[in-house]
Design an enzyme around this catalytic site. Sequence first.
Site, mmCIF file in Angstrom:
data_model
loop_
_atom_site.group_PDB
_atom_site.id
_atom_site.type_symbol
_atom_site.label_atom_id
_atom_site.label_comp_id
_atom_site.label_asym_id
_atom_site.label_seq_id
_atom_site.Cartn_x
_atom_site.Cartn_y
_atom_site.Cartn_z
ATOM 1 N N ASP A 1 0.908 -1.298 0.105
ATOM 2 C CA ASP A 1 -0.092 0.038 -0.134
ATOM 3 C C ASP A 1 0.905 1.470 -0.174
ATOM 4 O OD1 ASP A 1 0.760 -0.593 2.651
ATOM 5 O OD2 ASP A 1 -0.648 0.693 3.455
ATOM 6 N N GLU B 1 0.209 -1.379 5.569
ATOM 7 C CA GLU B 1 0.963 -0.977 6.339
ATOM 8 C C GLU B 1 0.958 0.433 7.003
ATOM 9 O OE1 GLU B 1 5.312 0.354 7.752
ATOM 10 O OE2 GLU B 1 3.787 1.183 6.125
HETATM 11 ZN ZN LIG Z 1 7.088 2.108 4.079
#
Ligand SMILES: [Zn+2]
Length: 417
Positions: free
Chosen positions: A87, A182
């Site tokens: 992401d 993340e």
């Molecule tokens: Zn990163």
Amino acid sequence: MLNYQNKNNSLQNRFAKYVQIDTQSDPSSETTPSTEKQKNLGKVLVAELLEMGVSDAHLDEFGYVYATIPSNTEKNVPVICFCSHMDTSPDCSGTNVKPIIHANYQGEDLVLPDDNSIVLKMSEHPDLKDQIGNDIITASGTTLLGADNKAGLAEIMEAAAFLMQNPGFKHGTIKILFTPDEEIGRGVDKADLKKLGADFAYTIDGETLGSIEDETFSADGAVLTINGVSTHPGFAKGKMESAIKILSDVISALPSDCLSPESTELKEGFIHPVTISGSVEQAQARFILRAFDDEQLEANGELLDATVRNIIEDFPNSTYELKITEQYRNMKKVLDEYPQVIEYGVEAIKRAGITPKRQSIRGGTDGSRLSFMGLPCPNIFAGEHAFHGKQEWASVQDMEKAVETIINISAIWEEKA
Ligand SMILES: [Zn+2]
């Protein structure tokens, strides 16, 4: 000896392909992955891995990619995992990213064509000083680049291709894990470590060439609720105790020349209010507490509590509640038990011809949580810079060194086994 070559620019081609797929995560979503579009990149990565011959590569329902490069040695080698996230940050658009290569950079200002007001200057990006003669990749001025962490993805994929094409190059079982979400702190929520079956891991998500990070903040969250006394303001004398004013006093009484983000650096922690809300009756503030060692973190929580107690003494009919919850812990505690994880990482960087830089992170990584879930996991440079914004950049040459480092780590674990 290592003979990795970035043939036909395959490294930057992989990178360019990945950054053009929009994978922005969304903190307000409750699904995993937080945005379905992250799976579009997962599917591409799986297809490429299958094409390389990594036959168990697959994307699971939560958007995680798992894959195994089988061992080609007789030795009993610990299983090593390389991990990056798919992401990009919700802070800046990741739609229609147009990667641009500025070949043979000579220190000039890099003006981005789709918005001429976005200019990368060496004076504002000191790391550019080490990039003379290199090929710098930027976005076009309207989006982030997504080198965080697609540089890491491209490097792991390139290393995987190398290992699959060079069966004479000895290594143990290598696992690949690509995670969603993340950037919104949920990167390992649904990671199946049992299925992964790795002994040690490395996230490839660091900044400067040669950096290896084995230390993060230890982090708590705190919610402070003040219960004041509300009355009609026209008849409030001697009765009203405004929760808004009590909370304001608390925040003003917290240290500002130390223990706050704007006055600290390196190994100093802080007490940081992130949101406030409230009325006369009740007011609430959320804080993040940070420190590198757990005792200091606890002391920061106690200081916050003592500050509130001290202020609220003057308001006999008001009460407060302070709830502190653990967010993540400094992974050094875990990594210190397995010194070879860092040692081999440092050796791998040296073998790539670079001086290793041992660093600590003023934040958390997927690796800090993985470490405490039983998978010790430092962070290695990917060459991503100025991330989460339109000035984000990376260089092809740094990325090549990251590929070499990944391949070297694979070899060193086999050699030392
Ligand atoms: Zn990163």
